[in-house]
Design a protein around this motif. Structure first.
Motif, PDB file in Angstrom:
ATOM      1  N   TRP A  55       0.826  -1.219   0.000  1.00 41.99           N
ATOM      2  CA  TRP A  55       0.000   0.000   0.000  1.00 41.99           C
ATOM      3  C   TRP A  55       0.854   1.259   0.000  1.00 41.99           C
ATOM      4  N   ARG A  58       1.905   1.830  -3.524  1.00 41.94           N
ATOM      5  CA  ARG A  58       0.764   2.354  -4.291  1.00 41.94           C
ATOM      6  C   ARG A  58       0.534   3.834  -3.982  1.00 41.94           C
ATOM      7  N   GLN A  59       0.655   4.171  -2.709  1.00 39.48           N
ATOM      8  CA  GLN A  59       0.462   5.560  -2.307  1.00 39.48           C
ATOM      9  C   GLN A  59       1.522   6.462  -2.926  1.00 39.48           C
ATOM     10  N   GLN A 167      -7.139   7.854  -6.836  1.00 39.18           N
ATOM     11  CA  GLN A 167      -6.267   6.720  -6.565  1.00 39.18           C
ATOM     12  C   GLN A 167      -5.357   6.985  -5.364  1.00 39.18           C
ATOM     13  N   GLN A 170      -7.459   6.590  -2.255  1.00 35.97           N
ATOM     14  CA  GLN A 170      -7.713   5.172  -1.987  1.00 35.97           C
ATOM     15  C   GLN A 170      -6.481   4.496  -1.399  1.00 35.97           C
ATOM     16  N   ALA A 171      -5.310   4.819  -1.966  1.00 39.24           N
ATOM     17  CA  ALA A 171      -4.061   4.221  -1.486  1.00 39.24           C
ATOM     18  C   ALA A 171      -3.758   4.673  -0.063  1.00 39.24           C
ATOM     19  N   THR A 172      -4.021   5.942   0.217  1.00 38.04           N
ATOM     20  CA  THR A 172      -3.790   6.471   1.568  1.00 38.04           C
ATOM     21  C   THR A 172      -4.680   5.767   2.581  1.00 38.04           C
ATOM     22  N   LYS A 175      -3.524   2.092   2.979  1.00 37.24           N
ATOM     23  CA  LYS A 175      -2.313   2.024   3.809  1.00 37.24           C
ATOM     24  C   LYS A 175      -2.652   2.251   5.279  1.00 37.24           C
TER      25      LYS A 175
END
Length: 213
Positions: A55, A58-59, A167, A170-172, A175
């Motif tokens: 994650w 991704r973030q 995005q 969502q990643a934040t 995570k």
């Protein structure tokens, strides 16, 4: 060591050290197994830590894309505004005696400040602008075509920018949930480890936990 106060990097590091020690130090393996902490349960912690790393990646990627898309959007916006400012002044002069056309082009009054209003004003201007007449005042048709193309591109860039923001959000969130899950697991793991090492507290040193001599 307060697990709740650890940064994500610190948490990942201490989990890695503690679990790997528990998996490789025979004395630790023995006392933890006696308290129902076997390899399978410790692997859960490593899997949760890996989930946080995924994650985090991704973030980082999503935030970089957000910054880049915002930068590109602003560059195109600045280019359009600079050309529009110049074209608007030329049109004011060209249509100085044509009030009806001035209204169609949205020339009376100041340029809109808010983005949505500015966008509407700009599109209205280029929709009704007579390229042949403008050419007589030194404004090439190719330049007008360029602005129209940039306006179209601006819409695409706005979509990309908004999606990059989505995005990143969502990643934040992903995570944050993964870190919370890892903290909870590690807190439970350490409670059991401390109890398991009651007779030999120094075993905790192998896990990176400082204990009084």
């Amino acid at each position: 060591m307060k697990i709740a106060n650890l940064s994500v990097k610190e948490l990942l590091h201490i989990v890695d050290i503690a679990v790997k020690a528990a998996l490789t130090v025979p004395e630790l393996q023995k006392v933890l197994k006696a308290h129902s902490i076997d390899e399978k349960k410790m692997q859960v912690g490593l899997d949760l830590a890996q989930k946080v790393v995924v994650w985090q990646d991704r973030q980082d990627t999503a935030q970089a894309q957000t910054r880049q898309s915002q930068h590109t959007f602003k560059d195109v916006l600045r280019s359009i505004k600079a050309l529009y400012r110049s074209h608007r002044e030329t049109a004011r002069f060209a249509y100085r005696e044509d009030v009806a056309q001035q209204q169609k082009l949205g020339l009376p009054g100041a340029r809109a400040a808010r983005y949505a209003e500015w966008r509407n004003q700009t599109e209205k201007f280029y929709t009704h602008l007579d390229t042949k007449l403008m050419a007589k005042y030194g404004l090439p048709a190719a330049e007008i075509t360029e602005v129209k193309a940039l306006l179209s591109k601006l819409s695409e860039l706005e979509v990309l920018r908004n999606d990059a923001r989505r995005q990143a959000q969502q990643a934040t969130y992903g995570k944050r949930m993964a870190v919370q899950e890892l903290r909870s697991w590690f807190a439970r793991f350490m409670r059991v480890a401390r109890v398991a090492c009651t007779d030999d507290p120094q075993l905790l040193e192998s896990m990176g936990i400082v204990v009084p001599s």
